[in-house]
Design a protein around this motif. Structure first.
Motif, PDB file in Angstrom:
ATOM      1  N   PRO A   1       0.810  -1.223   0.000  1.00 40.35           N
ATOM      2  CA  PRO A   1       0.000   0.000   0.000  1.00 40.35           C
ATOM      3  C   PRO A   1       0.840   1.269   0.000  1.00 40.35           C
ATOM      4  N   ALA A   2       2.117   1.148   0.375  1.00 41.88           N
ATOM      5  CA  ALA A   2       2.981   2.333   0.409  1.00 41.88           C
ATOM      6  C   ALA A   2       3.683   2.586  -0.919  1.00 41.88           C
ATOM      7  N   ALA A   3       3.559   1.641  -1.854  1.00 37.85           N
ATOM      8  CA  ALA A   3       4.260   1.792  -3.130  1.00 37.85           C
ATOM      9  C   ALA A   3       3.532   2.790  -4.031  1.00 37.85           C
ATOM     10  N   PRO A   4       4.278   3.632  -4.772  1.00 40.14           N
ATOM     11  CA  PRO A   4       3.643   4.547  -5.720  1.00 40.14           C
ATOM     12  C   PRO A   4       2.881   3.780  -6.792  1.00 40.14           C
ATOM     13  N   VAL A   5       1.859   4.394  -7.335  1.00 37.65           N
ATOM     14  CA  VAL A   5       1.074   3.759  -8.392  1.00 37.65           C
ATOM     15  C   VAL A   5       1.993   3.473  -9.593  1.00 37.65           C
ATOM     16  N   GLY A   6       1.934   2.252 -10.078  1.00 37.82           N
ATOM     17  CA  GLY A   6       2.763   1.873 -11.217  1.00 37.82           C
ATOM     18  C   GLY A   6       4.161   1.419 -10.849  1.00 37.82           C
ATOM     19  N   ALA A   7       4.520   1.467  -9.577  1.00 42.73           N
ATOM     20  CA  ALA A   7       5.861   1.053  -9.160  1.00 42.73           C
ATOM     21  C   ALA A   7       6.000  -0.457  -9.257  1.00 42.73           C
ATOM     22  N   LEU A   8       7.224  -0.916  -9.497  1.00 42.20           N
ATOM     23  CA  LEU A   8       7.500  -2.343  -9.537  1.00 42.20           C
ATOM     24  C   LEU A   8       7.345  -2.921  -8.129  1.00 42.20           C
ATOM     25  N   PRO A   9       6.593  -4.011  -7.970  1.00 40.00           N
ATOM     26  CA  PRO A   9       6.456  -4.616  -6.642  1.00 40.00           C
ATOM     27  C   PRO A   9       7.816  -4.933  -6.040  1.00 40.00           C
ATOM     28  N   ALA A  10       7.896  -4.840  -4.724  1.00 44.69           N
ATOM     29  CA  ALA A  10       9.179  -5.034  -4.047  1.00 44.69           C
ATOM     30  C   ALA A  10       9.785  -6.394  -4.378  1.00 44.69           C
ATOM     31  N   SER A  11       8.964  -7.424  -4.458  1.00 45.15           N
ATOM     32  CA  SER A  11       9.495  -8.760  -4.728  1.00 45.15           C
ATOM     33  C   SER A  11      10.148  -8.825  -6.106  1.00 45.15           C
ATOM     34  N   SER A  12       9.540  -8.178  -7.085  1.00 46.98           N
ATOM     35  CA  SER A  12      10.108  -8.171  -8.435  1.00 46.98           C
ATOM     36  C   SER A  12      11.366  -7.310  -8.504  1.00 46.98           C
ATOM     37  N   LEU A  13      11.350  -6.179  -7.816  1.00 52.96           N
ATOM     38  CA  LEU A  13      12.523  -5.313  -7.790  1.00 52.96           C
ATOM     39  C   LEU A  13      13.712  -6.044  -7.163  1.00 52.96           C
ATOM     40  N   LEU A  14      13.462  -6.719  -6.042  1.00 56.19           N
ATOM     41  CA  LEU A  14      14.536  -7.451  -5.387  1.00 56.19           C
ATOM     42  C   LEU A  14      15.043  -8.591  -6.263  1.00 56.19           C
ATOM     43  N   GLN A  15      14.136  -9.230  -7.003  1.00 59.73           N
ATOM     44  CA  GLN A  15      14.554 -10.299  -7.905  1.00 59.73           C
ATOM     45  C   GLN A  15      15.474  -9.766  -8.993  1.00 59.73           C
ATOM     46  N   LEU A  16      15.155  -8.601  -9.551  1.00 60.78           N
ATOM     47  CA  LEU A  16      16.021  -8.012 -10.577  1.00 60.78           C
ATOM     48  C   LEU A  16      17.382  -7.651 -10.008  1.00 60.78           C
ATOM     49  N   ILE A  17      17.399  -7.087  -8.802  1.00 61.22           N
ATOM     50  CA  ILE A  17      18.676  -6.765  -8.162  1.00 61.22           C
ATOM     51  C   ILE A  17      19.502  -8.035  -7.976  1.00 61.22           C
ATOM     52  N   TRP A  18      18.838  -9.101  -7.574  1.00 61.60           N
ATOM     53  CA  TRP A  18      19.498 -10.393  -7.386  1.00 61.60           C
ATOM     54  C   TRP A  18      20.079 -10.892  -8.718  1.00 61.60           C
ATOM     55  N   LEU A  19      19.281 -10.804  -9.786  1.00 68.63           N
ATOM     56  CA  LEU A  19      19.733 -11.286 -11.088  1.00 68.63           C
ATOM     57  C   LEU A  19      20.941 -10.508 -11.600  1.00 68.63           C
ATOM     58  N   ALA A  20      21.014  -9.223 -11.242  1.00 66.92           N
ATOM     59  CA  ALA A  20      22.106  -8.376 -11.718  1.00 66.92           C
ATOM     60  C   ALA A  20      23.356  -8.474 -10.859  1.00 66.92           C
ATOM     61  N   SER A  21      23.279  -9.161  -9.737  1.00 75.73           N
ATOM     62  CA  SER A  21      24.386  -9.180  -8.780  1.00 75.73           C
ATOM     63  C   SER A  21      25.586  -9.962  -9.300  1.00 75.73           C
ATOM     64  N   PRO A  22      26.796  -9.402  -9.188  1.00 73.99           N
ATOM     65  CA  PRO A  22      28.004 -10.162  -9.542  1.00 73.99           C
ATOM     66  C   PRO A  22      28.214 -11.381  -8.647  1.00 73.99           C
ATOM     67  N   ALA A  23      27.508 -11.423  -7.503  1.00 77.41           N
ATOM     68  CA  ALA A  23      27.624 -12.571  -6.604  1.00 77.41           C
ATOM     69  C   ALA A  23      26.829 -13.778  -7.093  1.00 77.41           C
ATOM     70  N   LEU A  24      26.003 -13.608  -8.114  1.00 80.41           N
ATOM     71  CA  LEU A  24      25.251 -14.741  -8.654  1.00 80.41           C
ATOM     72  C   LEU A  24      26.251 -15.814  -9.112  1.00 80.41           C
ATOM     73  N   PRO A  25      26.059 -17.061  -8.725  1.00 79.09           N
ATOM     74  CA  PRO A  25      27.084 -18.093  -8.982  1.00 79.09           C
ATOM     75  C   PRO A  25      27.053 -18.634 -10.409  1.00 79.09           C
ATOM     76  N   ILE A  26      27.303 -17.745 -11.375  1.00 82.27           N
ATOM     77  CA  ILE A  26      27.280 -18.166 -12.774  1.00 82.27           C
ATOM     78  C   ILE A  26      28.611 -17.907 -13.480  1.00 82.27           C
ATOM     79  N   GLY A  27      29.579 -17.356 -12.758  1.00 79.46           N
ATOM     80  CA  GLY A  27      30.916 -17.215 -13.326  1.00 79.46           C
ATOM     81  C   GLY A  27      31.191 -15.943 -14.093  1.00 79.46           C
ATOM     82  N   GLY A  28      30.299 -14.953 -14.041  1.00 75.88           N
ATOM     83  CA  GLY A  28      30.515 -13.730 -14.799  1.00 75.88           C
ATOM     84  C   GLY A  28      31.799 -13.012 -14.431  1.00 75.88           C
ATOM     85  N   PHE A  29      32.218 -13.134 -13.188  1.00 76.46           N
ATOM     86  CA  PHE A  29      33.428 -12.457 -12.709  1.00 76.46           C
ATOM     87  C   PHE A  29      34.693 -12.981 -13.388  1.00 76.46           C
ATOM     88  N   SER A  30      34.619 -14.150 -14.015  1.00 75.46           N
ATOM     89  CA  SER A  30      35.820 -14.763 -14.584  1.00 75.46           C
ATOM     90  C   SER A  30      36.069 -14.373 -16.038  1.00 75.46           C
TER      91      SER A  30
END
Length: 232
Positions: free
Chosen positions: A4-33
């Motif tokens: 209820p505190a999110a602005p109208v049209g804002a990305l839900p917190a769960s989806s926003l956090l998921q995107l942040i997670w997907l973009a993280s260099p800590a994701l164990p997929i080897g991008g750092f190498s």
């Protein structure tokens, strides 16, 4: 339940956090190498300063990422949502066919494979989704982004920022540069990413390209580089 505190049209917190997670260099997929040519550029293309490395990455963002893999991500997010498996296979094949060196192909296959293994921890149907093709990294990322409420643009912004963090980290290590220089470079890339994403989203199938001959030459030389930290 919507926040209820999110602005109208804002990305839900769960989806926003998921995107942040997907973009993280800590994701164990080897991008750092992977440095995607930066390490070879240090030896043969004069990437010896913060300014040179920063210019290199901005050019790479607009000339290679935006016109190729980022456009694939944009198209694949909606394609996953409509479950058009034939189109997904074509997009995946385009990525494989446009890798100009063995190490670039290794990168997209290895990161895609590792991404799928990570996805199996979170999506029960991921095995069925990928059982008919060796998935590339952009296609696997698009699958994860499609499972959120993010727009295509949001998903592409996350993909591009994840790339920027990995490439900045590679530059800091192999130029080498200090952490403050890395943050300045990342800030510059962050300012450029929205334009690159908008360009990528606007591209059609006949507009995508993967023509970056200097990068391909440096990648080929990197495969036989005497001493190296990165896999590309």
């Amino acid at each position: 339940m919507p926040d209820p505190a999110a602005p109208v049209g804002a990305l839900p917190a769960s989806s926003l956090l998921q995107l942040i997670w997907l973009a993280s260099p800590a994701l164990p997929i080897g991008g750092f190498s992977y440095s995607e040519g930066i390490e070879a550029g240090v030896e043969w293309a004069g990437l010896a300063t913060e300014a040179a490395a920063s210019d290199w990455l901005v050019d790479q963002l607009h000339l290679t990422l935006a016109r190729g893999d980022l456009s694939i991500v944009a198209q694949a997010i909606d394609t996953w949502r409509t479950q058009d498996t034939e189109r997904l296979a074509r997009l995946n094949a385009w990525v494989l066919q446009t890798r100009e060196t063995a190490e670039f192909r290794l990168q997209t296959e290895q990161m895609g494979r590792s991404f799928v293994e990570w996805l199996k921890l979170h999506h029960d149907d991921v095995v069925a989704s990928f059982d008919k093709m060796p998935v590339t990294y952009p296609i696997a990322f698009a699958f994860a982004a499609s499972r959120t409420q993010a727009t295509v643009r949001d998903g592409c912004l996350a993909f591009a920022f994840g790339w920027a963090e990995n490439m900045t980290g590679a530059a800091v290590k192999c130029v080498p540069l200090g952490q403050s220089a890395g943050q300045r470079m990342l800030g510059r890339l962050a300012a450029e990413i929205p334009h690159a994403v908008d360009h990528a989203i606007a591209l059609g199938d006949d507009d995508r390209q993967a023509f970056s001959p200097m990068l391909a030459v440096l990648s080929a030389r990197h495969e036989a580089q005497y001493s190296r930290l990165f896999r590309s």
